[in-house]
Design a protein around this motif. Sequence first.
Motif, PDB file in Angstrom:
ATOM      1  N   ASN A  79       0.821  -1.216   0.000  1.00  0.00           N
ATOM      2  CA  ASN A  79       0.000   0.000   0.000  1.00  0.00           C
ATOM      3  C   ASN A  79       0.853   1.264   0.000  1.00  0.00           C
ATOM      4  O   ASN A  79       0.387   2.339   0.400  1.00  0.00           O
ATOM      5  N   LYS A  81       2.325   4.604  -0.957  1.00  0.00           N
ATOM      6  CA  LYS A  81       1.862   5.717  -1.786  1.00  0.00           C
ATOM      7  C   LYS A  81       2.410   7.006  -1.203  1.00  0.00           C
ATOM      8  O   LYS A  81       3.101   6.998  -0.169  1.00  0.00           O
ATOM      9  N   ARG A 225       6.805  -0.578  -6.938  1.00  0.00           N
ATOM     10  CA  ARG A 225       6.237   0.081  -5.757  1.00  0.00           C
ATOM     11  C   ARG A 225       6.928  -0.378  -4.480  1.00  0.00           C
ATOM     12  O   ARG A 225       7.201   0.423  -3.582  1.00  0.00           O
TER      13      ARG A 225
END
Length: 461
Positions: A79, A81, A225
């Motif tokens: 997750n 970000k 990511r």
Amino acid sequence: MQPFFDFLDGYQPQKIMADSSSQLASTVVSPPSSNGEAAVSQMNNVYGALGAVLGYVGAEAATVLTFERLLWPQRFYSNFKLASVPSIALLTPMSGPLHKVGLAVMDKIFQHGLLKGSHQGHMLGTVFFPALGWTYTMHGDDADNPTHTEPLRNCLWARALAYIAMPPINNPGRHGTPDNVEKGNPQAMRARVTVSHLTITPATPADRASTVRFVSEDTQTPSLRVFLGVITSELTAIATAIAVFATWCSAWALLWLIPLFIRLVSTALAIQREQLIRADETSQSSSDRSFNFEIHCPQADGNFMLITGPSTLVLQFFRHYGHPKRDRFREIVQLASIVLFFCVFPLELVISIVWMPIDLQYVWLGYQLYVVFAMHVSRFSHFGTSATTEAKIAEAFGQQMCGRCTAGAERECSILFGHSRDGPETLKVNLSITYHNRYREGQQSLQALLKGGVENHVPRA
């Protein structure tokens, strides 16, 4: 005797006293260079003592979660970000005194037989695949599916439900019962509790084409990511290294980049994980009926949880989903990373005392002090876990239930979960939550769900 008298004839007390005084004055005015060396040595002793004390204090603050984040980057940075950059960068640098927790991690790995060789030992309960320590009860209905209780292992949904924050409750005493009367006050509220009911079903083509939010988790090679998350977690070390090189033009700046290098190698060779099963094949058979699975967890971690769905789909989260795929080369790399990390601080402390210039010693010690402070903050908060898959699931549910709620009122929301939105393993997960003022009320609500029957819980297609 003549030499003695000759000595007396030449004896001049005043001259000797004057020479002694002159020598003493010159000693006081111009101390020898060895005094400067002694002062430096004394400062090094003080610096070493401070480093030792810092190592002791920091070693007590470090947790196993630090190494879980190292060995399972696919989940801990799923997750990642822009909004999670401050907490990740400031609170999760992997430096400082990790020797104590590192030895504890290796002890557990040794006890589980993972050092014996390829495909030997078991990973459940180690830092590779942590166990929650909770249990679940499958409520069966016949001899083929009897009611039984087993360990929950590493259940993703139990962790995610525990991450969902409880919103403020309107009229907290409105739904009280006579049993809630406390000290003559019918409005008294002893403890707010949550009853969470998850329903898991295969995602239909209509579900995949809808606007329902999709939550994914990668179990194979880490994505870009994940690497960005790892680099972000070491931003403070990178900034310090740049400042050291810009100020002193010293190769000592590389010392701050050692943890980043180890983490990047570890992430590139991270162990791959077991994926979701194909929901479109296993859950459509008549033998794979839906059951209720009651989660037994501490009151502080979600209160009451119930999962309903086909046994094959639900049990994978209680058993093998996320389990490491055995690969001896990758395992050795991860074990070497653990060993390197619990050796880094002691070695850097010795190197800094023996060879590092005094100014850089202060910079190194100051950075380690900051890391220890970050360890204490992250130990007693959830700031460092905002990039996990559990946090992403909790966020997806929470955004659909934002605002205040009334005690006893039911709130519902849905997400899709899988590796890709159109994948055959994609699941639809519905969540129904009720909030109550007392533990007994939550207990009664859970029992009502169990008595209601499975057929009343499965959403209609």
